[in-house]
Design a protein around this motif. Structure first.
Motif, mmCIF file in Angstrom:
data_model
loop_
_atom_site.group_PDB
_atom_site.id
_atom_site.type_symbol
_atom_site.label_atom_id
_atom_site.label_comp_id
_atom_site.label_asym_id
_atom_site.label_seq_id
_atom_site.Cartn_x
_atom_site.Cartn_y
_atom_site.Cartn_z
ATOM 1 N N ASP A 23 -51.742 35.100 -3.580
ATOM 2 C CA ASP A 23 -51.867 33.668 -3.323
ATOM 3 C C ASP A 23 -51.375 33.364 -1.906
ATOM 4 N N PRO A 24 -52.291 33.067 -0.978
ATOM 5 C CA PRO A 24 -51.857 32.849 0.409
ATOM 6 C C PRO A 24 -50.878 31.687 0.562
ATOM 7 N N ASP A 25 -50.947 30.717 -0.342
ATOM 8 C CA ASP A 25 -50.030 29.580 -0.255
ATOM 9 C C ASP A 25 -48.603 29.949 -0.657
ATOM 10 N N SER A 26 -48.415 31.113 -1.273
ATOM 11 C CA SER A 26 -47.063 31.497 -1.692
ATOM 12 C C SER A 26 -46.434 32.555 -0.794
ATOM 13 N N LEU A 27 -47.092 32.920 0.300
ATOM 14 C CA LEU A 27 -46.548 33.953 1.187
ATOM 15 C C LEU A 27 -45.122 33.648 1.638
ATOM 16 N N ASN A 28 -44.879 32.419 2.033
ATOM 17 C CA ASN A 28 -43.553 32.068 2.554
ATOM 18 C C ASN A 28 -42.469 32.076 1.493
#
Length: 136
Positions: A23-28
């Motif tokens: 999930d790219p939105d959860s990288l951080n």
């Protein structure tokens, strides 16, 4: 070239771990706290590193059929990495993260890299644990 690798076992199904990683939105939420990814036009991302204050153009790709994520710099090719999720039975997963630095002069100190890898795996485990607890 400098290479670093860490592995951690997580008591959840590998698909749940990979869903968080992909999930790219959860990288951080699972990257080391001094790295900040900004997703642009996937697979393109920009990564800001607090230590240097620089933004680096990078790529982040996932390979669902292999439960693998791969990343690296777009322009200068100074580093690359991957994260592999594997099932180890009984609903558990083994997660391995690997980094390669191709320019010895600009590679961070070994202790720093190993600490960042451990921190990422810990943060990923926390995210997966939180996600599974809320699903129950």
């Amino acid at each position: 070239m400098s290479e670093y690798e860490r592995t951690r076992t997580m008591p959840v199904m590998p698909e749940l771990v990979f869903n968080q990683v992909s999930d790219p939105d959860s990288l951080n939420r699972w990257l080391p706290t001094d790295l900040h990814a900004r997703v642009e036009d996937p697979p393109a991302v920009t990564v800001h590193e607090d230590r240097t204050g620089h933004d680096v153009r990078a790529l982040y790709r996932t390979r669902p059929e292999q439960m693998r994520a791969e990343w690296g710099t777009r322009d200068q090719g100074s580093y690359a990495g991957w994260l592999q999720v594997a099932g180890i039975g009984s609903g558990a997963s083994e997660v391995t993260v690997h980094l390669s630095f191709f320019d010895e002069e600009h590679a961070p100190p070994e202790e720093s890299v190993n600490g960042a890898l451990d921190q990422s795996l810990e943060r990923l485990a926390e995210q997966v644990r939180a996600r599974t607890e809320h699903a129950d």
